[in-house]
Design a protein around this motif. Structure first.
Motif, PDB file in Angstrom:
ATOM      1  N   TRP A  44      67.716 -48.635  96.901  1.00  0.00           N
ATOM      2  CA  TRP A  44      67.825 -48.319  95.477  1.00  0.00           C
ATOM      3  C   TRP A  44      69.218 -48.639  94.957  1.00  0.00           C
ATOM      4  CZ3 TRP A  44      68.168 -42.740  93.123  1.00  0.00           C
ATOM      5  CH2 TRP A  44      68.113 -42.819  91.729  1.00  0.00           C
ATOM      6  N   PHE A  45      70.240 -48.215  95.676  1.00  0.00           N
ATOM      7  CA  PHE A  45      71.594 -48.443  95.208  1.00  0.00           C
ATOM      8  C   PHE A  45      71.927 -49.943  95.181  1.00  0.00           C
ATOM      9  CE2 PHE A  45      73.641 -44.016  96.131  1.00  0.00           C
ATOM     10  CZ  PHE A  45      72.743 -43.460  95.224  1.00  0.00           C
ATOM     11  N   ASN A  46      71.390 -50.719  96.103  1.00  0.00           N
ATOM     12  CA  ASN A  46      71.583 -52.168  96.060  1.00  0.00           C
ATOM     13  C   ASN A  46      70.952 -52.756  94.810  1.00  0.00           C
ATOM     14  OD1 ASN A  46      72.985 -52.176  98.472  1.00  0.00           O
ATOM     15  ND2 ASN A  46      71.193 -52.714  99.727  1.00  0.00           N
ATOM     16  N   ALA A  47      69.792 -52.225  94.450  1.00  0.00           N
ATOM     17  CA  ALA A  47      69.134 -52.690  93.220  1.00  0.00           C
ATOM     18  C   ALA A  47      69.994 -52.367  91.999  1.00  0.00           C
ATOM     19  CB  ALA A  47      67.757 -52.048  93.093  1.00  0.00           C
ATOM     20  N   LEU A  48      70.593 -51.184  91.984  1.00  0.00           N
ATOM     21  CA  LEU A  48      71.470 -50.833  90.870  1.00  0.00           C
ATOM     22  C   LEU A  48      72.686 -51.756  90.820  1.00  0.00           C
ATOM     23  CD1 LEU A  48      71.506 -46.896  90.965  1.00  0.00           C
ATOM     24  CD2 LEU A  48      69.922 -48.434  89.805  1.00  0.00           C
ATOM     25  N   ASP A  49      73.247 -52.073  91.990  1.00  0.00           N
ATOM     26  CA  ASP A  49      74.391 -52.993  92.029  1.00  0.00           C
ATOM     27  C   ASP A  49      73.991 -54.363  91.498  1.00  0.00           C
ATOM     28  OD1 ASP A  49      76.024 -51.032  93.076  1.00  0.00           O
ATOM     29  OD2 ASP A  49      75.695 -51.638  95.163  1.00  0.00           O
ATOM     30  N   ASN A  50      72.820 -54.835  91.886  1.00  0.00           N
ATOM     31  CA  ASN A  50      72.356 -56.148  91.435  1.00  0.00           C
ATOM     32  C   ASN A  50      72.100 -56.172  89.929  1.00  0.00           C
ATOM     33  OD1 ASN A  50      72.467 -57.197  94.038  1.00  0.00           O
ATOM     34  ND2 ASN A  50      70.326 -56.676  94.490  1.00  0.00           N
ATOM     35  N   LEU A  51      71.815 -55.009  89.365  1.00  0.00           N
ATOM     36  CA  LEU A  51      71.600 -54.905  87.916  1.00  0.00           C
ATOM     37  C   LEU A  51      72.908 -54.665  87.164  1.00  0.00           C
ATOM     38  CD1 LEU A  51      68.405 -52.639  88.007  1.00  0.00           C
ATOM     39  CD2 LEU A  51      68.493 -54.978  87.092  1.00  0.00           C
ATOM     40  N   ASN A  52      74.023 -54.615  87.913  1.00  0.00           N
ATOM     41  CA  ASN A  52      75.345 -54.342  87.333  1.00  0.00           C
ATOM     42  C   ASN A  52      75.413 -52.977  86.659  1.00  0.00           C
ATOM     43  OD1 ASN A  52      76.592 -56.840  88.080  1.00  0.00           O
ATOM     44  ND2 ASN A  52      75.390 -57.831  86.446  1.00  0.00           N
ATOM     45  N   GLY A  70      72.623 -53.324  79.393  1.00  0.00           N
ATOM     46  CA  GLY A  70      71.803 -53.060  78.215  1.00  0.00           C
ATOM     47  C   GLY A  70      70.548 -52.293  78.565  1.00  0.00           C
ATOM     48  N   PRO A  71      69.686 -52.019  77.570  1.00  0.00           N
ATOM     49  CA  PRO A  71      68.487 -51.209  77.790  1.00  0.00           C
ATOM     50  C   PRO A  71      67.570 -51.757  78.886  1.00  0.00           C
ATOM     51  CG  PRO A  71      68.906 -51.415  75.445  1.00  0.00           C
ATOM     52  CD  PRO A  71      69.861 -52.338  76.128  1.00  0.00           C
ATOM     53  N   ASP A  72      67.417 -53.064  78.956  1.00  0.00           N
ATOM     54  CA  ASP A  72      66.522 -53.627  79.970  1.00  0.00           C
ATOM     55  C   ASP A  72      67.038 -53.304  81.377  1.00  0.00           C
ATOM     56  OD1 ASP A  72      64.881 -54.633  78.020  1.00  0.00           O
ATOM     57  OD2 ASP A  72      65.678 -56.681  78.123  1.00  0.00           O
ATOM     58  N   ALA A  73      68.335 -53.441  81.573  1.00  0.00           N
ATOM     59  CA  ALA A  73      68.915 -53.133  82.885  1.00  0.00           C
ATOM     60  C   ALA A  73      68.808 -51.643  83.169  1.00  0.00           C
ATOM     61  CB  ALA A  73      70.373 -53.590  82.932  1.00  0.00           C
ATOM     62  N   PHE A  74      69.021 -50.816  82.153  1.00  0.00           N
ATOM     63  CA  PHE A  74      68.894 -49.373  82.349  1.00  0.00           C
ATOM     64  C   PHE A  74      67.500 -49.026  82.855  1.00  0.00           C
ATOM     65  CE2 PHE A  74      67.393 -45.254  80.932  1.00  0.00           C
ATOM     66  CZ  PHE A  74      68.391 -44.399  81.361  1.00  0.00           C
ATOM     67  N   TRP A  75      66.485 -49.529  82.167  1.00  0.00           N
ATOM     68  CA  TRP A  75      65.127 -49.181  82.542  1.00  0.00           C
ATOM     69  C   TRP A  75      64.733 -49.803  83.885  1.00  0.00           C
ATOM     70  CZ3 TRP A  75      63.202 -45.020  80.907  1.00  0.00           C
ATOM     71  CH2 TRP A  75      63.450 -44.561  79.618  1.00  0.00           C
ATOM     72  N   SER A  76      65.273 -50.931  84.198  1.00  0.00           N
ATOM     73  CA  SER A  76      65.016 -51.520  85.518  1.00  0.00           C
ATOM     74  C   SER A  76      65.610 -50.658  86.625  1.00  0.00           C
ATOM     75  CB  SER A  76      65.595 -52.940  85.601  1.00  0.00           C
ATOM     76  OG  SER A  76      64.895 -53.817  84.745  1.00  0.00           O
ATOM     77  N   ALA A  77      66.737 -50.046  86.335  1.00  0.00           N
ATOM     78  CA  ALA A  77      67.360 -49.148  87.313  1.00  0.00           C
ATOM     79  C   ALA A  77      66.486 -47.919  87.538  1.00  0.00           C
ATOM     80  CB  ALA A  77      68.746 -48.737  86.824  1.00  0.00           C
ATOM     81  N   VAL A  78      65.904 -47.387  86.457  1.00  0.00           N
ATOM     82  CA  VAL A  78      64.988 -46.254  86.586  1.00  0.00           C
ATOM     83  C   VAL A  78      63.737 -46.670  87.350  1.00  0.00           C
ATOM     84  CG1 VAL A  78      63.534 -44.627  85.323  1.00  0.00           C
ATOM     85  CG2 VAL A  78      65.852 -45.118  84.498  1.00  0.00           C
ATOM     86  N   GLU A  79      63.221 -47.852  87.039  1.00  0.00           N
ATOM     87  CA  GLU A  79      62.026 -48.343  87.718  1.00  0.00           C
ATOM     88  C   GLU A  79      62.267 -48.492  89.218  1.00  0.00           C
ATOM     89  OE1 GLU A  79      58.651 -51.817  87.050  1.00  0.00           O
ATOM     90  OE2 GLU A  79      60.715 -52.177  86.406  1.00  0.00           O
ATOM     91  N   ALA A  80      63.462 -48.907  89.587  1.00  0.00           N
ATOM     92  CA  ALA A  80      63.787 -49.056  91.012  1.00  0.00           C
ATOM     93  C   ALA A  80      63.721 -47.713  91.729  1.00  0.00           C
ATOM     94  CB  ALA A  80      65.173 -49.678  91.165  1.00  0.00           C
TER      95      ALA A  80
END
Length: 651
Positions: free
Chosen positions: A437-445, A367-377
């Motif tokens: 960064w990519f690990n953070a994206l994986d953790n955010l699904n 969802g949007p929160d995960a999307f923006w968290s991925a950008v923040e990472a």
């Protein structure tokens, strides 16, 4: 040729007049076309052949105290001459000028004139070809007058369905263009324009975010075909550099420079985009590159350059020869004091390079929160990525087609990594760098599929990762800001920056950004350079944009433009002591001189007055531009594009 005011000038051309004089010009470091120079001796031959002092004086050098040229010391206080005025050259004078040039003068017409029945060029077949190819860079860079962002020449003649009006006018397209191939031709054009107080424009490819290569009623010097190049295995520069170097004609484009560097076993610093002209406003304005985090800016690479000044004289500029001009033309911006014909740059080592391309949308996340968290990472890793010598070119917006932002409030968020460039790195090393960064994206699904592209040289990796970009649209207005390292070392400022990114997209804007340094990790930056000092501290260059439709009114463009400028105050407040990259910046930037030039501006302005006291060279946002105004004929404030007469600024 006979019949020009009763003169017989058969066989007279600049080439012919130069046949003897050319052998007197020495210097093995000059290209053949640079040895063909205009001299007082050549001008004397022209004067004798013309038998008309008034006409021959139009080609005199600027420092000739005996010249009877039309221009005078008050030229800086008069509007540029336009068609219909007494001092505008007659057709007969233009014909003489063309003859002297060797018949390379082009009477320009808008590229899309073939689409309009009231133009002599009207041709439905040609129109269809132009319209079909309108967004192709090649179409515009191969035309002597067209630029790649027609908003800044006034939207005056676009093909259907990209035209907001059914009319076609010359608009901000220059009236004439000299398709030059020698120094002498450029000198002749510079003298002619200065002595007759004509507006002068220099065009290489027309790839400029503020349309510097356009100008209503102007004479253009088209440098696109200055394509010479030479490799020096060991070059001894006057600044102490000893090593391999390459000399490029100023018409060489990035793809040509990269190809040639590869062929001799090296790399060079150049732009990301295929069509950028290496020796034009790109390098003069600093010039950022996929290799900048490793080796600095394009202007940092320059060891020497050849230049024709506003007085018409041809010089070499280096750290010891004309050092003030050398300083100015490495970061002080193009269209300021002269026409660069060639530049010698450092030849860098052959670099294995890995690029990474991927994207994800909000639909690829929970969802949007995960999307923006991925950008923040990603922002959290800017420092690490830059300190490893890498470069990233990315887009953020809200659109189902993953381009721009459709409307304020759209939640079709996307992140697109055009290319992450890792010079001097293998795929394995690049994966290790990206792992946090990519690990953070994986953790955010977040679902994403990176494509790794590797080559044993920079050119081959670059050519796969950076396809030619679309141009030709007049539907975008941008602004930019350089953000320094200190912003990302502060949790508070880094969070403010992230929240600003979100806010921009929510409010209908889009972001095209870069993680990049202007201080390469492999070198020390030069100290004799006019580059905006903020580049040395920056680790990201952020471009913000607004869009409208092809048929949008000028009122829509005006309001959208003002909104972009006003919104950018958010980033200006986050980094108040920074600045903006002049070649990809806001035409309406507040405190423009400080933002684009920083503490260098007083010296730059003084040099402008010294070397170009009549304001021959002008471009919106260039040094000294504040003394002039483009009296736009569109329903816009003055100096919002180049579709208008150029005059001293109203008091």
């Amino acid at each position: 040729m006979k019949g020009i005011w009763g003169l017989i000038i058969t066989g007279l051309s600049l080439v012919g007049a130069l046949s003897t004089a050319a052998t007197e010009i020495l210097g093995s470091s000059l290209f053949p076309n640079e040895r063909l120079q205009l001299t007082e001796g050549v001008l004397s031959k022209i004067s004798v052949a013309l038998q008309n002092v008034t006409i021959s004086s139009m080609f005199d050098f600027g420092n000739d105290p005996t010249s009877r040229a039309v221009a005078n010391n008050d030229a800086s206080h008069r509007c540029k001459t336009i068609p219909g005025e007494l001092l505008w050259p007659s057709d007969k004078v233009w014909n003489i000028f063309d003859t002297l040039l060797g018949e390379c003068l082009i009477k320009t017409v808008p590229l899309a004139a073939s689409c309009y029945v009231d133009w002599p060029e009207y041709n439905t077949t040609q129109c269809a070809a132009v319209a079909a190819d309108w967004f192709n860079s090649d179409l515009h860079m191969e035309d002597p007058a067209s630029i790649m962002l027609p908003l800044y020449q006034g939207r005056s003649c676009l093909p259907s369905p990209y035209n907001y009006t059914a009319d076609c006018t010359q608009g901000g397209y220059p009236t004439y263009a000299a398709n030059v191939s020698t120094v002498a031709q450029i000198q002749l054009a510079v003298n002619f324009a200065r002595n007759l107080n004509l507006r002068l424009v220099v065009k290489n490819t027309g790839h400029d975010f503020n349309g510097k290569a356009s100008g209503k009623d102007a004479l253009t010097i088209w440098t696109h075909y200055l394509k010479d190049k030479e490799y020096y295995p060991e070059f001894k520069a006057t600044n102490g550099y000893v090593g391999p170097a390459i000399k490029f004609g100023s018409g060489i484009q990035v793809f040509e420079a990269y190809e040639f560097a590869k062929s001799v076993g090296h790399s060079v610093v150049g732009g990301e985009a295929v069509t950028v002209g290496l020796g034009g406003g790109y390098t003069a304005g600093g010039g950022h590159s996929p290799l900048s985090s490793m080796y600095g800016l394009a202007s940092d690479q320059v060891l020497a350059m050849q230049v024709i000044l506003a007085n018409g004289h041809f010089i070499t500029a280096s750290s010891t020869e004309n050092p003030d001009i050398f300083w100015m033309l490495r970061g002080g911006g193009g269209s300021t004091i002269g026409v660069v014909t060639s530049l010698t740059v450092k030849a860098l080592p052959k670099l294995e390079t890995t690029t990474v391309t991927f994207n994800f949308t909000v639909k690829d996340t929970p969802g949007p929160d995960a999307f923006w968290s991925a950008v923040e990472a990603y922002l959290d890793n800017f420092e690490t990525f830059v300190d490893a010598g890498t470069y990233g070119y990315y887009y953020i917006g809200a659109s189902s087609v993953e381009s721009g932002t459709d409307y304020a409030g759209s939640t079709d968020y996307y992140f697109r990594m055009e290319s992450f460039v890792a010079p001097n790195m293998s795929v394995t090393e690049t994966k290790t760098l990206l792992a946090p960064w990519f690990n953070a994206l994986d953790n955010l699904n977040v679902s994403f599929t990176p494509w790794y592209n590797h080559a044993d040289n920079f050119h081959d990796a670059w050519v796969e990762a950076f396809p030619q970009e679309y141009v030709g649209a007049d539907v975008v207005k941008t602004a930019s800001r350089l953000l320094p390292r200190s912003v990302f070392q502060s949790d508070d400022l880094r969070n403010q920056t992230f929240e600003a990114f979100k806010d921009a997209i929510i409010r209908g804007l889009f972001i095209a950004g870069f993680h990049i340094s202007g201080t390469g990790i492999a070198v020390e930056p030069p100290t004799d350079s006019a580059v905006l000092p903020a580049w040395r501290d920056a680790i990201t260059h952020v471009i913000l944009g607004s869009e409208w439709n092809f048929t949008s009114s000028w009122d829509t463009i005006k309001s959208s433009s003002l909104f972009v400028t006003e919104w950018m105050d958010v980033l200006r407040e986050i980094a108040p002591d920074s600045g903006a990259y002049m070649s990809e910046a806001d035409l309406l930037e507040p405190n423009l001189q400080e933002a684009f030039y920083g503490t260098n501006y007083p010296r730059l302005y003084a040099l402008k007055q010294k070397y170009d006291p009549t304001g021959l060279f002008f471009a919106l946002t260039a040094v000294g531009a504040e003394d002039w105004e483009v009296q736009t004929v569109d329903p816009l404030p003055y100096s919002w594009n180049n579709n208008g007469r150029l005059c001293p600024k109203s008091s």
